[in-house]
Design an enzyme around this catalytic site. Structure first.
Site, PDB file in Angstrom:
ATOM      1  CB  CYS A 119      37.029  14.925 -23.518  1.00 44.68           C
ATOM      2  SG  CYS A 119      38.192  16.218 -23.110  1.00 44.68           S
ATOM      3  CG  HIS A 260      39.154  11.436 -24.454  1.00 44.65           C
ATOM      4  ND1 HIS A 260      39.480  12.266 -25.499  1.00 44.65           N
ATOM      5  CD2 HIS A 260      39.453  12.126 -23.317  1.00 44.65           C
ATOM      6  CE1 HIS A 260      39.956  13.398 -25.016  1.00 44.65           C
ATOM      7  NE2 HIS A 260      39.948  13.340 -23.702  1.00 44.65           N
ATOM      8  CG  ASN A 290      42.832  15.641 -24.411  1.00 47.14           C
ATOM      9  OD1 ASN A 290      41.876  15.698 -25.194  1.00 47.14           O
ATOM     10  ND2 ASN A 290      42.682  15.561 -23.103  1.00 47.14           N
TER      11      ASN A 290
END
Ligand code: COA
Length: 336
Positions: A119, A260, A290
């Site tokens: 990520c 994020h 996500n």
């Protein structure tokens, strides 16, 4: 490539691309023992985009996002001398997604490579690209964070599957005569001793002892949600505070902290502890879930297009993810 010199760096354009298909929380209730309320309350997610495996891929989402960033910059692919893609879902180990994207936007023979930092992919890639431009080693770099996590999601695992979505975000970085412009602080860190919290096993031997009693699907992400949650809440706060201390900025000197998009509760916990105004912490997890390496890039594009990055004010990007990895990037911008 040119001789080293300390250039300034500017984001000349941003872009993003997401698949057509929406998968709502209600869609999950048809395949799993879950509910819209549970997912929304525990994660902040209402829906996510899921790639059509026959028509959409990490490659073509990356290509479309970068082309939109080039269009926004008023540039041609041939002006790029480097393309970097942050992803954990490159279609093939060889070639990289980046080389195909570079060819598709007309950037040949620009250098091209993928970065695997889960990520943190987009933030790591922005930091590397900025350093290349600042040093004079590159004039213009296409940076992309892209994922088709649906390809590596176990849709029988209700803790993991409800979180993830597909998409891509991109930025074109160019040199600027003013060396004060660009990244004023960056960090890229990792702790590989904690990889078992979030991993993607390929072979049976990849499954750690701690997970041998569980049902593990090879080729799909495995996550210890509680461990990652605890890590993320602490780490987000630490990384933001360290970056503020290093730049001698206070939280509210920033126009945005682009986090994020992992879980609304993780973002909110960090925001409250640091005392950031809610309007300075952009959230789109409700629409995309996500998207791993893509999430910060998609946020950056939406904020740019909405005119929410105030000219002249710095902004921060911050991420954490599998590895475990974490990273930040604080940018100064030109005034109006
Ligand atoms: N629907 C309904 N119940 C669910 C569920 C779902 N989709 N997923 C898990 N549950 C259940 C669990 O089985 C557990 O039940 P039990 O108490 O009977 O054992 C209960 O909900 C609580 O589970 P827990 O794991 O403690 O939930 P949580 O509040 O920690 O939320 C996550 C789970 C995954 C949403 C949360 O841990 C999280 O977001 N972690 C970080 C994930 C992340 O950011 N990953 C990406 C890193 S880049």
């Amino acid at each position: 490539m040119n001789a080293p010199r300390n250039w300034g760096v500017r984001i000349a354009g941003t872009g993003s691309a997401v698949p057509e298909r929406r998968m709502t929380n209600a869609d999950f209730t048809a395949i799993l023992d879950t509910s819209d309320e549970w997912i929304l309350q525990r994660t902040g997610i209402s829906e996510r985009r899921i790639a059509d495996p026959n028509a959409e891929s990490t490659f073509n989402l990356s290509r479309d996002a970068l082309q939109r960033a080039l269009d926004a910059a008023g540039m041609k692919g041939s002006e790029l001398d480097l393309v970097i893609v942050g992803t954990l879902t490159s279609e093939m180990p060889c070639p990289s997604t980046a080389v195909r994207v570079a060819a598709a936007v007309g950037a040949v023979p620009a250098g091209a490579f993928d970065i695997s930092a889960a990520c943190c992919g987009f933030v790591y890639a922005m930091n590397v690209a900025e350093t290349m431009v600042r040093s004079g080693r590159a004039k213009a770099v296409g940076v992309i964070g892209a994922e088709t996590l649906s390809r590596v999601t176990d849709y029988t695992d209700r803790t993991c599957s409800i979180l993830f979505g597909d998409g891509a975000g991109a930025a074109v970085l160019v040199r600027d005569e003013d060396p004060a412009l660009g990244c004023i602080h960056q960090s890229m860190q990792a702790d590989g001793s904690r990889w078992e919290s979030l991993y993607l096993p390929v072979l049976p031997r990849d499954v750690p002892e701690s997970d041998l009693q569980s049902t593990v699907r090879l080729g799909c992400l495995r996550m210890n949600g509680r461990e990652v949650f605890k890590f993320a809440v602490t780490k987000f706060r630490e990384v933001i505070e360290e970056s503020l201390a290093a730049t001698r900025l206070s939280a509210n000197d920033l126009s945005q902290v682009i986090c994020h998009q992992s879980n609304i509760r993780i973002i909110e916990a960090a925001r409250e502890r640091i005392g950031l105004d809610p309007e300075k912490v952009y959230v789109n997890i409700d629409r995309y879930g996500n998207t791993s390496a893509a999430s910060v890039g998609i946020c950056l594009d939406e904020l740019t297009r909405a005119g929410k990055l105030t000219p002249g004010l710095p902004f921060m990007m911050v991420a954490f993810g599998g590895g475990l990895t974490w990273a930040s990037s604080v940018w100064s911008t030109r005034g109006a």
